[in-house]
Enzyme design. Structure first.
Site, PDB file in Angstrom:
ATOM      1  CE  LYS A 127     -37.849  -0.649  -4.566  1.00 21.39           C
ATOM      2  NZ  LYS A 127     -37.324  -1.294  -5.769  1.00 21.39           N
ATOM      3  NE  ARG A 204     -40.947  -9.764  -3.473  1.00 19.80           N
ATOM      4  CZ  ARG A 204     -40.272  -8.713  -3.882  1.00 19.80           C
ATOM      5  NH1 ARG A 204     -38.981  -8.785  -4.046  1.00 19.80           N
ATOM      6  NH2 ARG A 204     -40.872  -7.563  -4.120  1.00 19.80           N
ATOM      7  CG  ASP A 274     -34.060 -11.065  -2.180  1.00 19.54           C
ATOM      8  OD1 ASP A 274     -33.050 -11.668  -2.568  1.00 19.54           O
ATOM      9  OD2 ASP A 274     -34.076  -9.838  -1.960  1.00 19.54           O
ATOM     10  CG  ASP A 284     -37.433  -5.981  -5.939  1.00 20.12           C
ATOM     11  OD1 ASP A 284     -38.528  -5.398  -5.926  1.00 20.12           O
ATOM     12  OD2 ASP A 284     -36.978  -6.595  -4.961  1.00 20.12           O
TER      13      ASP A 284
HETATM   14  P1  AMP Z   1     -32.902  -5.352  -2.716  1.00 19.65           P
HETATM   15  O1  AMP Z   1     -31.516  -5.796  -2.979  1.00 19.65           O
HETATM   16  O2  AMP Z   1     -33.192  -3.923  -3.050  1.00 19.65           O
HETATM   17  O3  AMP Z   1     -33.916  -6.281  -3.292  1.00 19.65           O
HETATM   18  O4  AMP Z   1     -33.093  -5.383  -1.130  1.00 19.65           O
HETATM   19  C1  AMP Z   1     -32.837  -6.506  -0.328  1.00 19.65           C
HETATM   20  C2  AMP Z   1     -33.586  -6.386   0.976  1.00 19.65           C
HETATM   21  O5  AMP Z   1     -33.245  -5.166   1.639  1.00 19.65           O
HETATM   22  C3  AMP Z   1     -35.100  -6.365   0.831  1.00 19.65           C
HETATM   23  O6  AMP Z   1     -35.626  -7.062   1.921  1.00 19.65           O
HETATM   24  C4  AMP Z   1     -35.423  -4.905   0.910  1.00 19.65           C
HETATM   25  O7  AMP Z   1     -36.732  -4.687   1.346  1.00 19.65           O
HETATM   26  C5  AMP Z   1     -34.405  -4.401   1.902  1.00 19.65           C
HETATM   27  N1  AMP Z   1     -34.113  -2.971   1.731  1.00 19.65           N
HETATM   28  C6  AMP Z   1     -33.447  -2.376   0.717  1.00 19.65           C
HETATM   29  N2  AMP Z   1     -33.379  -1.039   0.904  1.00 19.65           N
HETATM   30  C7  AMP Z   1     -34.020  -0.776   2.064  1.00 19.65           C
HETATM   31  C8  AMP Z   1     -34.311   0.414   2.827  1.00 19.65           C
HETATM   32  N3  AMP Z   1     -33.918   1.628   2.420  1.00 19.65           N
HETATM   33  N4  AMP Z   1     -35.002   0.278   3.975  1.00 19.65           N
HETATM   34  C9  AMP Z   1     -35.398  -0.924   4.397  1.00 19.65           C
HETATM   35  N5  AMP Z   1     -35.157  -2.075   3.763  1.00 19.65           N
HETATM   36  C10 AMP Z   1     -34.481  -2.010   2.606  1.00 19.65           C
HETATM   37 MG    MG Z   2     -35.680  -6.832  -3.528  1.00 20.54          MG
END
Ligand code: AMP
Ligand code: MG
Length: 525
Positions: A127, A204, A274, A284
């Site tokens: 990650k 997921r 997700d 997550d």
């Molecule tokens: P999360 O709320 O952290 O589950 O993120 C939601 C979406 O945003 C997922 O598809 C993650 O992979 C993407 N995401 C979150 N942070 C980043 C980041 N720094 N760079 C790229 N994608 C991100």
């Molecule tokens: Mg996520």
């Protein structure tokens, strides 16, 4: 030379599911594909902060591998060992109740799957290892602060006996990453980090929603069949009947997971579809939090401060809402709404039953008297809501409740966030509940000592209080990783008394009440 390490690599996910035909990482919609091949980003100076050696051995790493001077390169994606073909998964999701379309692994890169002796196939995932086609406008990276939170909390959860993805390692990348932690126009340079996490499935709910929403029934079926064969093989070969059984089992696992979260006071913070594991694991770790003062309306996530959709007390209901979305996604494979609806309705009934059983264990009743006990539990929650009482400390103290009522106030004194001495009328409703509870305990046949043991086995003494994680982060940002290691040690036996670590089992200090990172967390990570 690229020695293979001693892992038994066996990439079933990429072998059996369709790949994105493009190879570039520019952000785009990826259709007809479960994943995209992608190489992790090279970083300046990878270094190991912490390694979970027992998990490493379970995965098949040898002591020699762990000592290898390139291990940090491997665990940050700078070195790809033979047999690994890194990839990012494609999925969608509902975010805060709205369909958000394609999301995918924006910053998670899977190294591959490995055969293990006792845990079947396990996937290793980095990650924060760089951009993928799913990164949208973001950088694909992660910072030390959020990586420590993921690393510590997955292990804390595992040792509490609650299903979770695991954390194998925590590394610094040697790169700096810009983050505006509170989205207030104050971006800072932070230390880049990568956690290697591990699970038998990173699929997921959103993995199935995306092909369904796109009307790609062929891919949807391939994904469901894959999930069944890989992780639910006991249900039999895929068929409409087995799809229903699969959905039912996911529903039961999700239900049990949330009961467990409610038991220990864990608030996930972003229960978007997700972020819901298809195998019922906690997945997550973002702006999650642990309950200090019992409050069903509390959410650690600043983005959710207004709507409180993902607050502590709403988690069971959101679990059902998410299952409803999963049911919609697989409807076309079953084409019969009735059994799907039944499973969904059963979720609510099962949750209530499982919650009551969990509460029965928490308060130490030998058996459940459904008609009476539910009211007692509900009264307790109402009471705890009305006073500022620490959830973890309260249940731990309840197991050693003194016989004499005049000792109760002193017994629970350390659990309250109020200034002492407590006003009489403040404690009064509480002591009425305690006498009813004491009365109810007379129906137990177990001894006081047996009851205490049983209660202490379900009410943890040590949880990863938000301020503790924050203290470990602040030290680590100064290069001192000792608190990470100490917390890992304490949290390995969270139900045991550990006299040397008594200071980690106290209520949240006043300074931490409104401090960033301790009570308020953003999604910026
Ligand atoms: P999360 O709320 O952290 O589950 O993120 C939601 C979406 O945003 C997922 O598809 C993650 O992979 C993407 N995401 C979150 N942070 C980043 C980041 N720094 N760079 C790229 N994608 C991100
Ligand atoms: Mg996520």
């Amino acid at each position: 030379m690229n020695q293979p390490f001693s892992l038994k690599i066996d990439n079933q996910f990429t072998l059996l599911l369709p790949a994105d035909i493009q190879q570039d990482v520019f952000p785009r919609q990826v259709e007809n594909a479960a994943f995209s091949y992608v190489n992790p980003q090279k970083t300046q100076q990878p270094s190991l902060v912490s390694m979970n050696e027992s998990l490493a051995y379970e995965l098949g790493f040898s002591p020699k591998d762990i000592q290898d001077k390139t291990i940090a390169d491997v665990l940050t994606g700078n070195k790809i060992i033979n047999g690994m073909q890194p990839y990012a998964m494609n999925y969608g999701g509902h975010q805060f109740g709205q369909w958000a379309g394609q999301l995918g692994d924006g910053r998670a890169i899977n190294l591959g799957q490995v055969h293990t002796e006792n845990k079947g196939l396990q996937t290793l995932q980095l990650k924060g290892a760089g951009k993928t086609p799913y990164s949208r406008h973001a950088d694909g990276l992660a910072v030390l602060r959020s990586s420590i939170r993921e690393y510590l909390c997955s292990e804390a959860m595992f040792h509490l006996g609650i299903p979770t993805t695991r954390a194998l390692s925590l590394c610094l990348t040697g790169d700096k990453v810009t983050r505006d932690m509170f989205y207030d126009g104050n971006p800072q340079l932070e230390l880049g980090a990568v956690v290697c996490r591990v699970s038998s499935s990173f699929m997921r709910f959103g993995s199935f929603q995306l092909p369904a929403m796109r009307g790609d029934k062929a891919l949807l079926k391939q994904m469901v069949d894959f999930s069944i064969r890989q992780n639910f093989a006991h249900l039999g070969e895929p068929s409409p009947e087995v799809y229903l059984k699969w959905y039912q089992e996911i529903s039961e696992k999700t239900c049990q997971l949330i009961v467990d979260w409610m038991r220990v006071g864990f608030v996930h913070g972003v229960m978007n579809t997700d972020n819901m594991s298809i195998i019922g694991e906690t997945i997550d770790y973002g702006p999650y939090g642990w309950i200090d003062a019992f409050d069903l309306t509390w959410t650690p996530n600043t983005t959710d401060a207004h709507g409180k959709r993902y607050s502590f007390g709403r988690q069971p209901e959101i679990g059902q809402w998410n299952l409803f979305q999963l049911g919609n996604a697989i409807y076309s494979l079953i084409e019969d709404a009735e059994p799907l609806n039944k499973i969904l309705n059963d979720y609510a009934v099962n949750y209530e039953q499982a919650w009551q059983k969990m509460m029965q264990a928490k308060v130490g009743f030998d058996s459940l008297i459904v008609e009476n006990d539910a009211a007692l539990f509900n009264r307790l929650e109402k009471l705890m809501m009305s006073i500022d009482i620490d959830m973890t400390l309260f249940y731990r103290a309840l197991s050693s409740l003194p016989q004499q009522a005049n000792l109760w106030q002193a017994h629970f004194l350390d659990c309250f966030y109020q200034d002492i001495p407590l006003a009489d009328n403040y404690f009064e409703p509480f002591s009425i509940w305690l006498s009813d509870y004491q009365q109810r305990l007379t129906l137990n046949t177990s001894t006081q000592q047996q009851r205490q043991q049983a209660m202490d086995a379900v009410n943890p003494k040590f949880v990863l209080r938000n301020y503790l994680a924050q203290q470990a982060i602040e030290k680590a940002e100064q290069g001192d990783y000792s608190m990470i290691e100490e917390l890992l040690q304490v949290l390995q036996t969270p139900y045991d008394e550990q006299k040397a670590f008594e200071h980690y089992a106290v209520k949240r200090p006043t300074w931490a009440k409104n401090k960033a990172g301790c009570s308020m967390l953003s999604c910026s990570s």
